[in-house]
Motif scaffolding. Structure first.
Motif, short mmCIF file in Angstrom:
data_model
loop_
_atom_site.label_atom_id
_atom_site.label_comp_id
_atom_site.label_asym_id
_atom_site.label_seq_id
_atom_site.Cartn_x
_atom_site.Cartn_y
_atom_site.Cartn_z
N ILE A 167 3.55 37.73 9.79
CA ILE A 167 4.00 39.09 10.06
C ILE A 167 2.97 39.84 10.89
CG2 ILE A 167 4.55 41.33 8.99
CD1 ILE A 167 6.77 39.32 8.61
N LEU A 168 1.70 39.75 10.51
CA LEU A 168 0.64 40.46 11.25
C LEU A 168 0.49 39.92 12.67
CD1 LEU A 168 -2.07 40.90 8.49
CD2 LEU A 168 -0.46 42.59 9.38
N VAL A 169 0.57 38.61 12.84
CA VAL A 169 0.46 38.02 14.18
C VAL A 169 1.58 38.52 15.08
CG1 VAL A 169 0.73 35.85 15.45
CG2 VAL A 169 -0.87 35.99 13.56
N GLU A 170 2.78 38.55 14.58
CA GLU A 170 3.90 39.01 15.40
C GLU A 170 3.77 40.48 15.74
OE1 GLU A 170 5.88 37.06 17.01
OE2 GLU A 170 4.85 35.44 16.00
N LEU A 171 3.34 41.30 14.80
CA LEU A 171 3.14 42.72 15.10
C LEU A 171 2.03 42.91 16.13
CD1 LEU A 171 3.52 44.33 11.56
CD2 LEU A 171 5.13 44.42 13.47
N ILE A 172 0.96 42.14 16.01
CA ILE A 172 -0.14 42.23 16.97
C ILE A 172 0.32 41.77 18.35
CG2 ILE A 172 -2.36 41.20 17.59
CD1 ILE A 172 -3.02 41.26 14.56
N MET A 173 1.08 40.69 18.40
CA MET A 173 1.53 40.18 19.70
C MET A 173 2.47 41.18 20.39
SD MET A 173 -0.19 37.54 20.19
CE MET A 173 0.52 36.97 21.70
N VAL A 174 3.30 41.85 19.62
CA VAL A 174 4.15 42.89 20.20
C VAL A 174 3.28 44.02 20.75
CG1 VAL A 174 5.82 44.71 19.64
CG2 VAL A 174 6.21 42.39 18.86
N ALA A 175 2.27 44.42 19.96
CA ALA A 175 1.39 45.50 20.40
C ALA A 175 0.62 45.11 21.66
CB ALA A 175 0.42 45.86 19.28
N VAL A 176 0.24 43.86 21.80
CA VAL A 176 -0.52 43.41 22.97
C VAL A 176 0.38 43.34 24.21
CG1 VAL A 176 -1.68 41.39 23.94
CG2 VAL A 176 -2.26 42.17 21.66
N GLU A 177 1.61 42.93 24.04
CA GLU A 177 2.49 42.73 25.19
C GLU A 177 3.10 44.02 25.73
OE1 GLU A 177 3.01 39.94 26.93
OE2 GLU A 177 1.60 38.89 25.64
N VAL A 178 3.22 45.04 24.90
CA VAL A 178 3.87 46.28 25.33
C VAL A 178 2.91 47.06 26.22
CG1 VAL A 178 4.75 48.51 24.53
CG2 VAL A 178 5.40 46.42 23.34
N LYS A 179 3.40 47.46 27.38
CA LYS A 179 2.57 48.21 28.33
C LYS A 179 2.68 49.72 28.09
CE LYS A 179 1.63 44.60 31.15
NZ LYS A 179 1.62 43.57 30.15
N ARG A 180 3.90 50.20 27.90
CA ARG A 180 4.13 51.64 27.67
C ARG A 180 4.82 51.81 26.33
NH1 ARG A 180 7.60 53.65 32.20
NH2 ARG A 180 7.30 55.62 31.14
N TRP A 181 4.17 52.55 25.44
CA TRP A 181 4.68 52.74 24.09
C TRP A 181 5.63 53.93 24.03
CZ3 TRP A 181 4.04 49.92 19.68
CH2 TRP A 181 3.16 48.85 19.77
N HIS A 182 6.70 53.72 23.31
CA HIS A 182 7.64 54.79 22.98
C HIS A 182 7.43 55.10 21.50
CE1 HIS A 182 11.51 56.70 22.11
NE2 HIS A 182 11.54 56.98 23.40
N PRO A 183 7.60 56.36 21.08
CA PRO A 183 7.39 56.68 19.67
C PRO A 183 8.25 55.84 18.71
CG PRO A 183 7.51 58.69 20.95
CD PRO A 183 7.81 57.56 21.89
N LEU A 184 9.43 55.45 19.14
CA LEU A 184 10.28 54.62 18.28
C LEU A 184 9.69 53.22 18.10
CD1 LEU A 184 13.87 55.61 19.43
CD2 LEU A 184 12.69 56.24 17.31
N MET A 185 8.97 52.74 19.10
CA MET A 185 8.33 51.43 18.97
C MET A 185 7.22 51.49 17.92
SD MET A 185 8.12 50.80 22.98
CE MET A 185 7.93 49.09 23.30
N LEU A 186 6.45 52.54 17.94
CA LEU A 186 5.41 52.72 16.93
C LEU A 186 6.03 52.87 15.54
CD1 LEU A 186 2.41 53.03 16.36
CD2 LEU A 186 2.68 55.48 16.72
N LEU A 187 7.12 53.62 15.47
CA LEU A 187 7.83 53.77 14.20
C LEU A 187 8.34 52.42 13.69
CD1 LEU A 187 9.04 55.67 12.03
CD2 LEU A 187 11.08 55.80 13.48
N ALA A 188 8.83 51.59 14.58
CA ALA A 188 9.32 50.27 14.19
C ALA A 188 8.18 49.41 13.64
CB ALA A 188 9.97 49.57 15.38
N GLN A 189 7.00 49.47 14.25
CA GLN A 189 5.85 48.71 13.75
C GLN A 189 5.47 49.18 12.34
OE1 GLN A 189 5.18 46.00 15.59
NE2 GLN A 189 3.41 46.55 16.83
N VAL A 190 5.40 50.49 12.15
CA VAL A 190 5.01 51.04 10.85
C VAL A 190 6.08 50.72 9.80
CG1 VAL A 190 4.58 53.19 9.59
CG2 VAL A 190 3.57 52.84 11.85
N LEU A 191 7.35 50.86 10.15
CA LEU A 191 8.43 50.54 9.21
C LEU A 191 8.42 49.06 8.83
CD1 LEU A 191 11.48 52.67 10.37
CD2 LEU A 191 10.23 52.82 8.21
N THR A 192 8.10 48.21 9.77
CA THR A 192 8.02 46.78 9.47
C THR A 192 6.97 46.52 8.40
OG1 THR A 192 8.74 46.20 11.69
CG2 THR A 192 7.57 44.50 10.44
#
Length: 134
Positions: free
Chosen positions: A44-69
């Motif tokens: 779970i942590l690896v996948e969340l980190i990989m998403v965070a590394v690959e995303v260039k421009r963050w949207h607030p909903l993306m951050l919310l999705a990470q926290v909700l996960t």
């Protein structure tokens, strides 16, 4: 989506899955419940980190999705380690220990750091056009 991109994704997934499973089973525990907790948390942590590394421009909903996960994962761990289950899937006392945190951190680092290093090397050896102009 090119074949090169697809094969890179497959290689990353196979590498990370192999490191997490092989490392969790061989290096750490004989108790299956502990192996499940360590490997699943690292995954779970690896996948969340990989998403965070690959995303260039963050949207607030993306951050919310990470926290909700993370929140839903934690809630599932608590629910699946309760005494209501005859054979609990997770050992909550072990998962709250420093030993567990260290083991998860080692597996997470072993499966993400080489990917990051490869990505940095690729960016250095073959920079994007925008980086060449700057």
């Amino acid at each position: 989506l090119s074949i090169k991109t697809f094969l890179m994704w497959v290689w990353k997934a196979v590498y990370q899955g192999g490191v997490i499973m092989f490392g969790g089973i061989v290096l750490f525990e004989q108790r299956f419940v502990h192996v499940v907790g360590i490997t699943f948390t690292a995954l779970i942590l690896v996948e969340l980190i990989m998403v965070a590394v690959e995303v260039k421009r963050w949207h607030p909903l993306m951050l919310l999705a990470q926290v909700l996960t993370l929140f839903i994962y934690t809630a599932c761990i608590v629910a699946l380690s309760s005494a209501d289950f005859v054979d609990a899937t997770f050992d909550i006392h072990f998962m709250l220990s420093v030993e567990f945190a260290v083991r998860v951190a080692v597996l997470t680092a072993a499966s993400t750091v080489p990917i990051w290093f490869g990505k940095l090397c690729a960016q250095y050896c073959d920079p994007r056009e925008v980086a060449k102009l700057a």
